[in-house]
Design a protein around this motif. Structure first.
Motif, short mmCIF file in Angstrom:
data_model
loop_
_atom_site.label_atom_id
_atom_site.label_comp_id
_atom_site.label_asym_id
_atom_site.label_seq_id
_atom_site.Cartn_x
_atom_site.Cartn_y
_atom_site.Cartn_z
N ILE A 18 -5.29 -0.30 6.55
CA ILE A 18 -4.10 -0.89 5.95
C ILE A 18 -3.00 0.15 6.02
O ILE A 18 -3.13 1.25 5.48
CB ILE A 18 -4.36 -1.30 4.49
N LYS A 19 -1.93 -0.18 6.70
CA LYS A 19 -0.84 0.76 6.89
C LYS A 19 -0.02 0.92 5.62
O LYS A 19 0.10 0.01 4.81
CB LYS A 19 0.08 0.30 8.03
N SER B 206 0.82 -1.20 0.00
CA SER B 206 0.00 0.00 0.00
C SER B 206 0.87 1.26 0.00
O SER B 206 1.76 1.40 0.83
CB SER B 206 -0.91 0.01 1.24
N PRO B 207 0.61 2.20 -0.91
CA PRO B 207 1.40 3.43 -0.94
C PRO B 207 0.95 4.44 0.10
O PRO B 207 1.60 5.46 0.29
CB PRO B 207 1.15 3.96 -2.35
N ILE B 208 -0.18 4.16 0.78
CA ILE B 208 -0.74 5.12 1.72
C ILE B 208 -1.36 4.37 2.90
O ILE B 208 -1.49 3.16 2.88
CB ILE B 208 -1.86 5.97 1.06
N ALA C 153 -8.35 2.83 -2.49
CA ALA C 153 -8.80 3.59 -1.33
C ALA C 153 -8.05 4.89 -1.20
O ALA C 153 -8.27 5.62 -0.26
CB ALA C 153 -8.61 2.78 -0.06
N GLY C 154 -7.24 5.20 -2.11
CA GLY C 154 -6.48 6.44 -2.02
C GLY C 154 -5.41 6.46 -3.06
O GLY C 154 -4.29 6.82 -2.80
N THR C 155 -5.76 5.99 -4.25
CA THR C 155 -4.78 5.94 -5.31
C THR C 155 -4.07 7.26 -5.47
O THR C 155 -4.65 8.32 -5.35
CB THR C 155 -5.46 5.55 -6.63
N ALA C 156 -2.79 7.18 -5.74
CA ALA C 156 -2.01 8.40 -5.88
C ALA C 156 -2.61 9.29 -6.95
O ALA C 156 -2.58 10.51 -6.85
CB ALA C 156 -0.56 8.05 -6.25
N PRO D 113 1.28 -5.16 2.73
CA PRO D 113 0.74 -5.78 1.51
C PRO D 113 -0.77 -5.55 1.41
O PRO D 113 -1.49 -5.56 2.41
CB PRO D 113 1.05 -7.27 1.70
N ILE D 114 -1.22 -5.35 0.20
CA ILE D 114 -2.65 -5.23 -0.07
C ILE D 114 -3.21 -6.62 -0.34
O ILE D 114 -2.75 -7.32 -1.24
CB ILE D 114 -2.91 -4.35 -1.30
#
Length: 435
Positions: free
Chosen positions: A312-313, A276-278, A414-417, A317-318
């Motif tokens: 998810i931190k 996860s990037p976020i 959920a928060g794509t860049a 992993p997603i």
């Protein structure tokens, strides 16, 4: 009464003496400046720069001595623009940083930073940025003027950079008198711009497990067979988002379990294809798909997954949940099941991905059931989505070098860049998004 008069007279006399002697306690000052600003969105999201107006209030001591370290505060009274109609920004998801210029008796770039603290910002709402703080060590007697400069708005790992497009007037001035500190220097201590740094997102290329062919059994499982395993197929998707089209590929498997005359379906996206990037909030992502029927049967069957139960931190992993639904056959014979339109609801947005080609994952020998799927979109457990459904809003990110890269889009929903970059990259009231 007489005592009150004496006290009042004493206060007046004391104040008069203070004025005569030039004695006064330096007071903090706050002044607002307004300046034209151009904001640049994160690269790759397809949005043009936005020109707006930033209004800033700078608070600093009116007077200090050489050698003092003074605290300064940058308060946004108006951000350059508004949140576009793309995504709701959750609370405490936005953090500003920037540079305050010191000039005059000494020159310095003062690094300013605010906390990641904001109320929820709805689509189309005014951006709310926290106050930024910094400090400056005074080195030279004289007038030190403070002027706001460029700033960066970080929203869940994406940066929008904003800079003045005109000369900005000083917002505050500190009168620095000689003191115990050194007065030989003409520049302040070096400082950084305060731009947040980010660790690049780590991705892993999925290697789908070996496919398992399915041998159809008569009437959907005579001879006692109840579980049917589909093969893993790589599905090329074209995904429609409010900022344009993206293309991606994901390995998908459809499995079935016989339940009376119907089948409980489970659709799996194989492996976690990215970290996860976020930080993704709980209960913010819900995927769904239409499984396309072919062969003897016609229509589609809706399957869906649960919302993410826990946050998810960033860096974790997603894990894409299994999508489940019920298939009630509408015809007798060999029915094929293929991955169809994928929709993902996240933080008030919807992303729709349509397969570029249909690939069969599972074949079943079926027996017609009353009210079954044949010819009707959905069948038992269907939703309002349809195979080849219309595009809606949302955003999925392409990865890798090819037109169809690994579908790590699901890990970004959920928060794509792309989406969050667009969200923080705000628009002026009345300005329409370029299409």
């Amino acid at each position: 009464m007489r005592r009150r008069a004496v006290v009042a007279a004493a206060a007046v006399l004391t104040g008069g003496v203070a004025v005569l002697l030039g004695v006064a306690v330096p007071q903090a000052q706050a002044a607002e400046v307004s300046y034209a600003t151009r904001c640049i969105p994160p690269s790759g999201i397809g949005l043009p720069p936005v020109d707006g107006t930033t209004k800033v209030e700078i608070t600093a001591p009116a007077a200090a001595k050489v050698g003092d370290t003074v605290d300064v505060v940058w308060t946004f009274t108006q951000a350059a623009s508004r949140n576009p109609d793309i995504i709701d920004l959750p609370a405490d998801s936005v953090q500003p940083s920037g540079t305050l210029k010191a000039a005059g008796a000494q020159s310095a770039d003062i690094a300013m930073r605010g906390p990641r603290q904001n109320p929820p910002v709805p689509k189309g709402g005014a951006m709310v940025l926290s106050a930024m703080k910094g400090s400056l060590k005074l080195t030279t007697a004289g007038q030190v003027m403070l002027t706001p400069d460029a700033y960066v708005v970080n929203a869940l790992s994406t940066d929008t950079s904003c800079a003045p497009t005109q000369q900005v007037q000083p917002a505050a001035t500190i009168t620095v008198t000689a003191g115990s500190g050194s007065s030989s220097g003409g520049t302040g201590e070096p400082s950084h711009t305060g731009t947040p740094s980010h660790t690049p997102t780590k991705t892993t290329s999925p290697s789908p497990p070996a496919s398992t062919s399915t041998s159809p059994s008569p009437s959907g499982g005579s001879g006692g067979q109840t579980d049917f395993t589909g093969k893993v197929v790589n599905v090329p998707y074209t995904c429609q988002s409010p900022i344009g089209q993206k293309r991606a590929t994901s390995p998908v498997q459809i499995n079935a379990r016989k339940n009376g005359g119907s089948y409980d379906l489970t659709v799996q996206f194989k492996k976690s294809v990215m970290d996860s990037p976020i930080d993704i909030p709980a209960n913010s992502v819900k995927p769904a798909m239409q499984v396309v029927l072919g062969g003897a049967d016609k229509g589609s069957v809706a399957v869906e997954g649960p919302k993410n139960a826990a946050p998810i931190k960033q860096g974790a992993p997603i894990e894409i949940p299994d999508l489940t639904g019920v298939y009630k056959p509408g015809a007798t014979g060999e029915a094929t099941l293929s991955p169809g339109v994928l929709t993902i609801d996240a933080l008030g947005t919807r992303t729709t991905c349509t397969p570029d080609s249909s690939t069969v994952s599972l074949t079943l020998d079926t027996t017609e059931q009353a009210g079954g799927a044949s010819g009707a979109t959905g069948g038992s457990g269907s939703s309002s989505s349809t195979a080849g459904g219309a595009s809606t809003s949302g955003g999925l990110a392409e990865t890798g070098a090819g037109d169809h890269a690994t579908l790590k889009a699901l890990g970004l929903v959920a928060g794509t860049a792309v989406l969050l970059g667009a969200a923080v990259f705000t628009y002026l009231p009345g300005r329409r998004r370029t299409r």
